[in-house]
Scaffold this active site. Structure first.
Site, PDB file in Angstrom:
ATOM      1  N   VAL A  61      62.870   9.660 -11.783  1.00 50.61           N
ATOM      2  CA  VAL A  61      63.217  10.951 -11.184  1.00 50.61           C
ATOM      3  C   VAL A  61      63.076  10.825  -9.675  1.00 50.61           C
ATOM      4  CG1 VAL A  61      62.569  13.381 -10.964  1.00 50.61           C
ATOM      5  CG2 VAL A  61      62.470  12.272 -13.208  1.00 50.61           C
ATOM      6  N   ALA A 106      59.549  10.084  -5.523  1.00 52.88           N
ATOM      7  CA  ALA A 106      60.165   9.736  -6.803  1.00 52.88           C
ATOM      8  C   ALA A 106      59.065   9.305  -7.761  1.00 52.88           C
ATOM      9  CB  ALA A 106      61.161   8.589  -6.616  1.00 52.88           C
ATOM     10  N   LYS A 107      59.394   9.146  -9.005  1.00 52.35           N
ATOM     11  CA  LYS A 107      58.437   8.588  -9.972  1.00 52.35           C
ATOM     12  C   LYS A 107      59.229   8.056 -11.140  1.00 52.35           C
ATOM     13  CE  LYS A 107      53.940   8.244 -10.519  1.00 52.35           C
ATOM     14  NZ  LYS A 107      52.947   8.067  -9.456  1.00 52.35           N
ATOM     15  N   GLY A 108      58.631   7.080 -11.842  1.00 51.45           N
ATOM     16  CA  GLY A 108      59.287   6.539 -13.024  1.00 51.45           C
ATOM     17  C   GLY A 108      58.267   6.289 -14.102  1.00 51.45           C
ATOM     18  N   ASP A 147      51.628   2.173 -10.935  1.00 50.89           N
ATOM     19  CA  ASP A 147      50.875   3.378 -11.299  1.00 50.89           C
ATOM     20  C   ASP A 147      50.112   3.013 -12.573  1.00 50.89           C
ATOM     21  OD1 ASP A 147      50.582   6.385 -10.573  1.00 50.89           O
ATOM     22  OD2 ASP A 147      50.998   6.461 -12.704  1.00 50.89           O
TER      23      ASP A 147
END
Ligand code: NAD
Length: 414
Positions: A61, A106-108, A147
């Site tokens: 995202v 953003a992050k995934g 992460d």
């Protein structure tokens, strides 16, 4: 009072709305800043070691890229879903803006249980995931980082896979091994930043750091480095935990011994001289500084009234529910929010990215010195706003961040 049950994304939006309302942000700007700019969901079929085909689901995202390339970690966890990734992507936008580095958010994540997968399965998963999202990645587009349950090795695979099609591109991910262009000091950076923030916030709360009783939940990358630096600063770390449970010693744990124990046994359980304690009970211990450094939502309406700490420093992302946040404010327990407390990681990721783009590498002392400068500047800004306008540190942090992204958006136009 916010509802007791809210998803991580609803909580992120609650904080956004509250700050936007307080600062009088115009309706159009709220529309532009709130919604994620792009979301992708990919199916990741891979061959397991026993020959079986399994398919996993992954997400990326991109929340906002107005201030620079989108930046944010990749999480591997059984509970990863689109809603969580959305919330974490939004937090990244505010975090990068708050510490004023030229990135968006953003992050995934991939819904999987890496503890049940071999190294080869994880490599195949990472490569396939990278290949499926590589269209939207790039050193000037979107730059992943580690992460929960991902590390320097996972970043090395991502860089390698991306580079197969695009050519050598070390700046496409951060948190890489130093041998592949990673930055010295990156691995420890988030925990180091947490300890720097603890020192400032403790002083403001009248807590003497030397001898302060500290509880750290989560003993992975962030928690273990935070515990190590706080121990070195003279704190008494009275409880530590991982996903299997915690260990407790009111006289203070030997953190280097705990690190050695985990290296050998893969968990804290059985640490000599320490009593076992559950992850729920450790949060209720009487202490000076509570540092949640594991999963989200652990401080919630079920325990916020009974916490016995004098200060909370959010090393994890979104560890406090909105209801608990309101309770803590009423109880006047100071709290340093995630977007400030754990920003050390993304700050050193920024240094790694610049080192990759210039191909000129820094010594660790310089990395730590620059980290301290940037983080303390943001801390002072938030603390000053919180003090002068009589709002909590979280609200102050959101206001500074929203203001910065709004200013950039106005200049760029729709
Ligand atoms: P990690 O995978 O290295 O470590 C996670 C730790 O939490 C492990 O000790 C694990 O056993 C423990 N844990 C997992 N589930 C738990 C549970 N239900 N209860 C208690 N402990 C549990 O992850 P990390 O990189 O240290 O990330 C921890 C938190 O910090 C996450 O919220 C992450 O988003 C946030 N964060 C990480 C970074 C970074 O640079 N790694 C940067 C900013 C924020």
């Amino acid at each position: 009072m916010p509802p007791a049950q809210m998803s991580m994304y609803e909580t992120a939006n609650y904080y956004f709305d509250r700050a936007a309302e307080w600062m009088g942000l115009e309706r159009e700007m709220r529309i532009l800043l709130k919604a994620p700019h792009r979301e992708i969901r990919v199916e990741i079929p891979i061959r397991m070691d026993d020959g079986r085909l399994e398919s996993f689901v992954g997400y990326r995202v991109q929340h906002n890229g107005v201030r620079g390339p989108q930046k944010g970690g990749i999480r591997y966890h059984p509970e990863v879903d689109l809603n969580e990734v959305r919330a974490l992507a939004e937090l990244m936008t505010w975090k990068t803006a708050l510490v004023n580095i030229p990135f968006g958010g953003a992050k995934g994540g991939v819904t999987c249980d890496p503890s049940k997968m071999s190294k080869w399965e994880l490599e195949r998963l990472t490569r396939r995931f990278t290949s499926k999202i590589s269209l939207i990645l790039g050193p000037y587009r979107d730059i992943p980082a580690p992460d929960m349950n991902t590390n320097a090795q996972v970043m090395a695979w991502m860089m390698d896979e991306y580079g197969r099609k695009q050519g050598h591109s070390p700046a496409v991910v951060t948190g890489k091994p130093v041998e592949l262009g990673g930055s010295k000091g990156r691995e420890a950076a988030t925990g180091r930043g947490v300890s720097m923030v603890c020192a400032q916030a403790a002083a403001a709360a009248g807590i003497e750091l030397k001898g302060a009783r500290v509880v750290v939940q989560g003993f992975g990358n962030v928690g273990s480095f935070a515990a190590r630096f706080l121990h070195e600063a003279g704190c008494k770390v009275i409880a530590l935990s991982d996903q299997f449970g915690g260990v407790h010693d009111p006289a203070g744990l030997d953190v280097p011994e705990a690190l050695a124990h985990v290296l050998l046994h893969k968990k804290l359980d059985g640490l000599p001289g320490a009593k076992p304690i559950s992850n729920d009970d450790m949060l209720l211990l009487e202490c000076d500084i509570l540092v949640p450094a594991a999963v989200g939502g652990v401080i919630n309406s079920s325990n916020a009234e009974t916490l016995r700490c004098r200060l909370i420093v959010e090393a994890a992302n979104a560890p406090t529910s909105a209801r608990a946040d309101a309770i803590l404010e009423r109880r006047e327990i100071p709290l340093v929010p995630d977007i400030l407390a754990n920003a050390g990681g993304v700050i050193v990721s920024y240094f790694e990215w610049t080192q990759n783009l210039t191909q000129f590498f820094w010594e660790e002392d310089k990395v730590n010195e620059e980290l301290h400068k940037i983080l303390m500047k943001a801390y002072q800004e938030v603390a000053a706003l919180s003090r002068t306008r009589k709002v909590g540190m979280r609200q102050a942090a959101y206001v500074v961040a929203l203001d910065r992204v709004a200013a950039a958006t106005r200049l760029r136009g729709v």
